[in-house]
Design a protein around this motif. Structure first.
Motif, short mmCIF file in Angstrom:
data_model
loop_
_atom_site.label_atom_id
_atom_site.label_comp_id
_atom_site.label_asym_id
_atom_site.label_seq_id
_atom_site.Cartn_x
_atom_site.Cartn_y
_atom_site.Cartn_z
N GLY A 254 3.16 -1.38 -10.17
CA GLY A 254 2.71 -1.24 -11.54
C GLY A 254 1.44 -0.41 -11.66
N ILE A 255 0.45 -0.72 -10.83
CA ILE A 255 -0.82 0.03 -10.87
C ILE A 255 -0.60 1.47 -10.41
CG2 ILE A 255 -3.15 0.18 -9.91
CD1 ILE A 255 -3.10 -2.91 -9.71
N GLY A 256 0.13 1.65 -9.32
CA GLY A 256 0.40 2.99 -8.81
C GLY A 256 1.17 3.85 -9.79
N SER A 257 2.17 3.27 -10.44
CA SER A 257 2.95 4.02 -11.43
C SER A 257 2.09 4.43 -12.62
CB SER A 257 4.15 3.20 -11.91
OG SER A 257 5.04 2.97 -10.85
N GLY A 258 1.20 3.55 -13.04
CA GLY A 258 0.29 3.89 -14.13
C GLY A 258 -0.66 5.00 -13.75
N LEU A 259 -1.21 4.92 -12.54
CA LEU A 259 -2.12 5.98 -12.08
C LEU A 259 -1.38 7.30 -11.90
CD1 LEU A 259 -4.30 3.98 -9.53
CD2 LEU A 259 -4.98 4.83 -11.79
N GLY A 260 -0.14 7.23 -11.42
CA GLY A 260 0.67 8.44 -11.28
C GLY A 260 0.96 9.08 -12.62
N TRP A 261 1.28 8.26 -13.62
CA TRP A 261 1.53 8.78 -14.97
C TRP A 261 0.26 9.40 -15.53
CZ3 TRP A 261 0.48 8.70 -20.12
CH2 TRP A 261 1.48 9.15 -20.98
N ALA A 262 -0.87 8.72 -15.33
CA ALA A 262 -2.15 9.26 -15.81
C ALA A 262 -2.50 10.57 -15.11
CB ALA A 262 -3.27 8.23 -15.60
N LEU A 263 -2.28 10.63 -13.80
CA LEU A 263 -2.52 11.86 -13.05
C LEU A 263 -1.69 13.01 -13.61
CD1 LEU A 263 -3.65 13.39 -10.52
CD2 LEU A 263 -1.63 12.56 -9.31
N ALA A 264 -0.43 12.73 -13.91
CA ALA A 264 0.46 13.77 -14.42
C ALA A 264 0.00 14.28 -15.79
CB ALA A 264 1.89 13.22 -14.51
N ILE A 265 -0.33 13.37 -16.71
CA ILE A 265 -0.69 13.82 -18.06
C ILE A 265 -2.05 14.50 -18.10
CG2 ILE A 265 -1.68 11.65 -18.91
CD1 ILE A 265 -0.24 12.28 -21.60
N ILE A 266 -3.00 14.02 -17.29
CA ILE A 266 -4.32 14.66 -17.25
C ILE A 266 -4.22 16.04 -16.61
CG2 ILE A 266 -6.64 14.49 -16.26
CD1 ILE A 266 -6.33 11.39 -16.59
N SER A 267 -3.42 16.17 -15.55
CA SER A 267 -3.22 17.48 -14.92
C SER A 267 -2.57 18.46 -15.89
CB SER A 267 -2.34 17.34 -13.68
OG SER A 267 -2.92 16.48 -12.74
N MET A 268 -1.55 17.98 -16.61
CA MET A 268 -0.89 18.84 -17.58
C MET A 268 -1.84 19.26 -18.69
SD MET A 268 1.65 20.54 -18.68
CE MET A 268 3.04 20.03 -17.73
N ALA A 269 -2.67 18.33 -19.16
CA ALA A 269 -3.63 18.66 -20.21
C ALA A 269 -4.64 19.70 -19.72
CB ALA A 269 -4.35 17.41 -20.69
N GLY A 270 -5.06 19.58 -18.47
CA GLY A 270 -5.97 20.56 -17.91
C GLY A 270 -5.35 21.95 -17.85
N ILE B 124 0.84 -1.20 0.00
CA ILE B 124 0.00 0.00 0.00
C ILE B 124 0.87 1.25 0.00
CG2 ILE B 124 -1.71 1.31 1.34
CD1 ILE B 124 -2.79 -1.46 2.28
N VAL B 125 1.97 1.22 0.74
CA VAL B 125 2.91 2.34 0.76
C VAL B 125 3.53 2.51 -0.63
CG1 VAL B 125 5.10 3.14 1.73
CG2 VAL B 125 3.39 2.10 3.22
N ILE B 126 3.92 1.41 -1.25
CA ILE B 126 4.50 1.47 -2.60
C ILE B 126 3.48 2.04 -3.59
CG2 ILE B 126 5.32 0.05 -4.53
CD1 ILE B 126 6.65 -1.76 -2.43
N PHE B 127 2.22 1.62 -3.46
CA PHE B 127 1.16 2.11 -4.35
C PHE B 127 1.04 3.63 -4.29
CE2 PHE B 127 -3.34 3.31 -4.80
CZ PHE B 127 -3.56 2.92 -6.11
N PHE B 128 0.90 4.19 -3.08
CA PHE B 128 0.73 5.64 -2.95
C PHE B 128 2.02 6.40 -3.26
CE2 PHE B 128 -3.02 4.31 -0.52
CZ PHE B 128 -3.97 5.06 -1.19
N ALA B 129 3.15 5.82 -2.89
CA ALA B 129 4.42 6.48 -3.21
C ALA B 129 4.65 6.56 -4.71
CB ALA B 129 5.58 5.74 -2.54
N SER B 130 4.27 5.52 -5.45
CA SER B 130 4.48 5.54 -6.90
C SER B 130 3.52 6.51 -7.60
CB SER B 130 4.36 4.14 -7.48
OG SER B 130 3.10 3.58 -7.22
N ILE B 131 2.45 6.88 -6.95
CA ILE B 131 1.56 7.90 -7.52
C ILE B 131 2.09 9.30 -7.22
CG2 ILE B 131 -0.75 8.95 -7.39
CD1 ILE B 131 -1.86 6.17 -6.74
#
Length: 195
Positions: A138-154, A6-13
């Motif tokens: 893997g899931i956290g890194s994907g969500l972190g990447w998605a968060l970054a690109i969606i934020s940048m697009a906004g 769980i720590v790895i998940f949130f840290a990777s985001i």
């Protein structure tokens, strides 16, 4: 000391975000972050591919490469796994979800060359993650990447580039905003960080 998944998940985001901490996956991040809808579609696709291929690469590494002493071929095997999975995903989407396939267009094959996906697979080997840690990473890194690109697009959709000096238009302002966002994400570093 083993790190809780769980720590790895949130840290990777947040604190170890592939874009803001490692600057991996910047090509598609800069190119596709102009419109929120397109960025969201690519973010979801990257999250899905990243989650599945990281697990597949963990299984291949621990159950085939290590027993056969083929660890030195991990780059080639990881890249082949990623390319094969993206090709399979592309064929399935074209067959069963043609609207989604055509809306993603050229961005779907671009996932194959997104270095963040290969980076996550290599990090899970270097950090010696177990299976649950790898799934979370893997899931956290994907969500972190998605968060970054969606934020940048906004942010980019709100900027009127015609009012910017010519030297700051396009990729230049995107890199400046990325740097500012990376500094903002440093605020999360007191919570937890994996490296």
């Amino acid at each position: 000391m083993t790190i809780n998944p769980i720590v790895i998940f949130f840290a990777s985001i947040f604190t170890s975000n592939m874009i803001f901490s490692n600057f991996l996956g910047m090509c598609s991040f800069i190119a596709v972050s102009k419109e929120v809808e397109t960025a969201t579609g690519l973010g979801i696709a990257v999250t899905f591919v990243l989650s599945v291929t990281t697990v597949l690469n963990w299984l291949l590494y621990h159950y085939i490469m290590v027993p056969l002493k083929l660890e030195n071929f991990r780059f080639i095997i990881f890249i082949l796994t990623i390319a094969a999975f993206v090709q399979l995903l592309e064929m399935i989407l074209e067959r069963y979800l043609p609207n989604l396939y055509y809306s993603l267009g050229i961005f779907l094959p671009l996932i194959t060359v997104n270095c963040a996906i290969l980076g996550v697979s290599l990090f899970m080997v270097i950090r010696e993650y177990n299976f649950l840690q790898t799934v979370a990473f893997g899931i956290g890194s994907g969500l972190g990447w998605a968060l970054a690109i969606i934020s940048m697009a906004g942010i980019r959709s709100r900027i009127n580039e015609n009012q910017l000096p010519e030297g700051l238009r396009g990729p230049a302002i995107t890199l400046i905003i990325t740097g500012i966002m990376a500094m903002a994400f440093i605020g999360f570093s007191g919570i937890v960080q994996i490296s």
